[in-house]
Design a protein around this motif. Structure first.
Motif, PDB file in Angstrom:
ATOM      1  N   GLU A  75       0.294  -1.181  -0.289  1.00 24.75           N
ATOM      2  CA  GLU A  75       0.158  -0.276   0.509  1.00 24.75           C
ATOM      3  C   GLU A  75       0.972   1.293  -0.425  1.00 24.75           C
ATOM      4  O   GLU A  75       0.005   2.141  -0.007  1.00 24.75           O
ATOM      5  N   MET A  76       1.906   1.356   0.279  1.00 22.03           N
ATOM      6  CA  MET A  76       2.865   2.000   0.225  1.00 22.03           C
ATOM      7  C   MET A  76       2.898   3.093  -1.300  1.00 22.03           C
ATOM      8  O   MET A  76       3.164   2.337  -1.850  1.00 22.03           O
ATOM      9  N   ASP A  77       3.007   4.461  -0.838  1.00 26.44           N
ATOM     10  CA  ASP A  77       3.279   5.103  -2.345  1.00 26.44           C
ATOM     11  C   ASP A  77       4.744   5.034  -2.575  1.00 26.44           C
ATOM     12  O   ASP A  77       5.242   5.078  -1.353  1.00 26.44           O
ATOM     13  N   ASP A  78       5.011   6.408  -3.693  1.00 27.62           N
ATOM     14  CA  ASP A  78       6.397   6.614  -3.728  1.00 27.62           C
ATOM     15  C   ASP A  78       6.945   7.959  -2.197  1.00 27.62           C
ATOM     16  O   ASP A  78       8.048   7.447  -2.137  1.00 27.62           O
ATOM     17  N   GLU A  79       6.120   8.378  -2.186  1.00 35.57           N
ATOM     18  CA  GLU A  79       6.803   9.793  -1.637  1.00 35.57           C
ATOM     19  C   GLU A  79       6.453   8.881   0.282  1.00 35.57           C
ATOM     20  O   GLU A  79       7.238   9.189   1.484  1.00 35.57           O
ATOM     21  N   ASP A  80       5.835   7.294   0.288  1.00 36.48           N
ATOM     22  CA  ASP A  80       5.523   7.374   1.528  1.00 36.48           C
ATOM     23  C   ASP A  80       7.183   6.714   1.715  1.00 36.48           C
ATOM     24  O   ASP A  80       7.776   6.570   2.660  1.00 36.48           O
ATOM     25  N   ARG A  81       7.728   5.828   0.883  1.00 33.51           N
ATOM     26  CA  ARG A  81       8.932   5.287   0.431  1.00 33.51           C
ATOM     27  C   ARG A  81       9.715   6.234   0.540  1.00 33.51           C
ATOM     28  O   ARG A  81      11.483   5.936   1.191  1.00 33.51           O
TER      29      ARG A  81
END
Length: 102
Positions: A75-81
């Motif tokens: 569920e993580m998106d690029d911003e989360d990563r």
């Protein structure tokens, strides 16, 4: 909690339980590794079954944790990563200077 009708052990279950009573059996050795405890040489059926339930519960708990972690990671998106990567860097920097950074 619902009450379920008990299901009798099948022939394979009985054969496995019998093998569990042999101290040198691969099944008993695997159970000891899974539970972290050796059964006594004269362990009863109830003790063997309790150890099997314990091992099964631990396996289920680990599977739930792994599945939950995989779902969370998916569920993580690029911003989360990007945030997590930066946060790891900040945490390492804080540890390097003795934890004086905010």
């Amino acid at each position: 909690m619902s009450v379920r009708k008990s299901v009798p052990m099948g022939p394979e279950d009985v054969a496995t339980l019998e093998r569990m009573h042999a101290p040198a059996s691969p099944e008993r050795q695997a159970l000891a590794q899974l539970t972290g405890q050796e059964l006594d040489a004269d362990a009863s059926d109830a003790e063997v079954l309790a150890a099997l339930v314990h091992a099964g519960r631990e396996a289920v708990t680990q599977q739930v944790a792994a599945t939950g972690y995989a779902a969370w990671a998916a569920e993580m998106d690029d911003e989360d990563r990007a945030y997590r990567t930066a946060r790891r860097g900040w945490d390492r920097d804080s540890e390097a200077d003795g934890g004086t950074r905010a």
